[in-house]
Design a protein around this motif. Sequence first.
Motif, mmCIF file in Angstrom:
data_model
loop_
_atom_site.group_PDB
_atom_site.id
_atom_site.type_symbol
_atom_site.label_atom_id
_atom_site.label_comp_id
_atom_site.label_asym_id
_atom_site.label_seq_id
_atom_site.Cartn_x
_atom_site.Cartn_y
_atom_site.Cartn_z
ATOM 1 N N VAL A 131 79.503 59.582 86.189
ATOM 2 C CA VAL A 131 79.123 60.193 84.918
ATOM 3 C C VAL A 131 80.058 61.322 84.485
ATOM 4 N N ALA A 132 80.915 61.802 85.395
ATOM 5 C CA ALA A 132 81.764 62.953 85.075
ATOM 6 C C ALA A 132 83.102 62.864 85.796
ATOM 7 N N LEU A 133 84.037 63.648 85.321
ATOM 8 C CA LEU A 133 85.326 63.804 85.990
ATOM 9 C C LEU A 133 85.206 65.009 86.921
ATOM 10 N N THR A 134 85.720 64.870 88.131
ATOM 11 C CA THR A 134 85.548 65.933 89.108
ATOM 12 C C THR A 134 86.878 66.518 89.560
ATOM 13 N N GLY A 135 86.778 67.728 90.117
ATOM 14 C CA GLY A 135 87.926 68.406 90.700
ATOM 15 C C GLY A 135 87.688 68.564 92.185
ATOM 16 N N SER A 136 87.999 69.734 92.694
ATOM 17 C CA SER A 136 87.919 69.963 94.139
ATOM 18 C C SER A 136 86.476 69.957 94.656
ATOM 19 N N LEU A 137 86.347 69.510 95.894
ATOM 20 C CA LEU A 137 85.068 69.472 96.602
ATOM 21 C C LEU A 137 85.213 70.307 97.868
ATOM 22 N N THR A 138 84.257 71.206 98.079
ATOM 23 C CA THR A 138 84.236 72.044 99.271
ATOM 24 C C THR A 138 82.902 71.852 99.977
ATOM 25 N N VAL A 139 82.939 71.791 101.303
ATOM 26 C CA VAL A 139 81.708 71.713 102.104
ATOM 27 C C VAL A 139 81.683 72.940 103.008
ATOM 28 N N LEU A 140 80.570 73.647 102.971
ATOM 29 C CA LEU A 140 80.403 74.868 103.749
ATOM 30 C C LEU A 140 79.177 74.755 104.651
ATOM 31 N N ARG A 141 79.223 75.461 105.781
ATOM 32 C CA ARG A 141 78.093 75.488 106.714
ATOM 33 C C ARG A 141 77.628 76.930 106.865
ATOM 34 N N ARG A 142 76.319 77.121 106.868
ATOM 35 C CA ARG A 142 75.743 78.454 107.070
ATOM 36 C C ARG A 142 75.802 78.768 108.552
ATOM 37 N N GLN A 152 76.332 73.546 102.243
ATOM 38 C CA GLN A 152 76.470 73.694 100.801
ATOM 39 C C GLN A 152 77.695 72.901 100.349
ATOM 40 N N THR A 153 77.549 72.232 99.218
ATOM 41 C CA THR A 153 78.703 71.587 98.596
ATOM 42 C C THR A 153 79.011 72.319 97.303
ATOM 43 N N ARG A 154 80.277 72.407 97.005
ATOM 44 C CA ARG A 154 80.740 72.969 95.736
ATOM 45 C C ARG A 154 81.701 71.958 95.129
ATOM 46 N N LEU A 155 81.320 71.439 93.979
ATOM 47 C CA LEU A 155 82.111 70.394 93.319
ATOM 48 C C LEU A 155 82.446 70.824 91.901
ATOM 49 N N LYS A 156 83.729 70.916 91.598
ATOM 50 C CA LYS A 156 84.184 71.274 90.253
ATOM 51 C C LYS A 156 83.997 70.073 89.322
ATOM 52 N N ILE A 157 83.563 70.353 88.105
ATOM 53 C CA ILE A 157 83.374 69.325 87.088
ATOM 54 C C ILE A 157 84.366 69.616 85.965
ATOM 55 N N THR A 158 85.264 68.674 85.701
ATOM 56 C CA THR A 158 86.311 68.905 84.707
ATOM 57 C C THR A 158 86.029 68.227 83.369
ATOM 58 N N GLY A 159 84.987 67.401 83.299
ATOM 59 C CA GLY A 159 84.628 66.765 82.032
ATOM 60 C C GLY A 159 83.542 65.732 82.225
ATOM 61 N N LEU A 160 82.946 65.325 81.114
ATOM 62 C CA LEU A 160 81.937 64.270 81.121
ATOM 63 C C LEU A 160 82.579 62.950 80.727
ATOM 64 N N LYS A 161 82.092 61.883 81.308
ATOM 65 C CA LYS A 161 82.530 60.556 80.870
ATOM 66 C C LYS A 161 81.729 60.199 79.616
ATOM 67 N N PRO A 162 82.322 59.448 78.689
ATOM 68 C CA PRO A 162 81.660 59.116 77.425
ATOM 69 C C PRO A 162 80.267 58.526 77.622
ATOM 70 N N GLY A 163 79.344 58.997 76.777
ATOM 71 C CA GLY A 163 77.989 58.468 76.780
ATOM 72 C C GLY A 163 77.054 59.113 77.781
ATOM 73 N N ASN A 164 77.512 60.128 78.504
ATOM 74 C CA ASN A 164 76.668 60.786 79.504
ATOM 75 C C ASN A 164 76.339 62.213 79.077
ATOM 76 N N PRO A 165 75.048 62.563 79.102
ATOM 77 C CA PRO A 165 74.665 63.936 78.760
ATOM 78 C C PRO A 165 74.977 64.874 79.934
ATOM 79 N N PRO A 166 75.152 66.147 79.671
ATOM 80 C CA PRO A 166 75.476 67.103 80.744
ATOM 81 C C PRO A 166 74.485 67.095 81.907
ATOM 82 N N GLU A 167 73.204 66.929 81.620
ATOM 83 C CA GLU A 167 72.198 66.958 82.694
ATOM 84 C C GLU A 167 72.319 65.774 83.658
ATOM 85 N N ALA A 168 73.024 64.715 83.251
ATOM 86 C CA ALA A 168 73.213 63.557 84.126
ATOM 87 C C ALA A 168 74.072 63.906 85.341
#
Length: 101
Positions: A82-93, A5-21
């Motif tokens: 398309v977006a500004l990101t924060g921390s990224l975490t990788v987890l294993r089951r 599993q990856t967990r990636l924080k999103i801190t904002g959108l870059k101009p011209g990109n819709p949230p679903e992108a």
Amino acid sequence: MPSFQTRLKITGLKPGNPPEAVMAAAVEALETRHHVESNQIELAAGVPQLNLRFLVEATEYSGENQQARESAAMMRDAVERVALTGSLTVLRRNRGRWAPV
């Protein structure tokens, strides 16, 4: 096949990109290398976070972990178009629990 599993924080959108992108970019990038089992966006401490579960081809433990980390980094690079990101975490089951890689 091992599940990650990856967990990636999103801190904002870059101009011209819709949230679903944001999710589209993440899923598209991971699907080039792995089967994506699920994806969702949730709020973690008030910050949007992408959660994607994916399978890695079974080889040997450390190689699987390395492949998952590389794929998560590739996914983050795609999202950063398309977006500004924060921390990224990788987890294993492992035995029914998610543990950091």
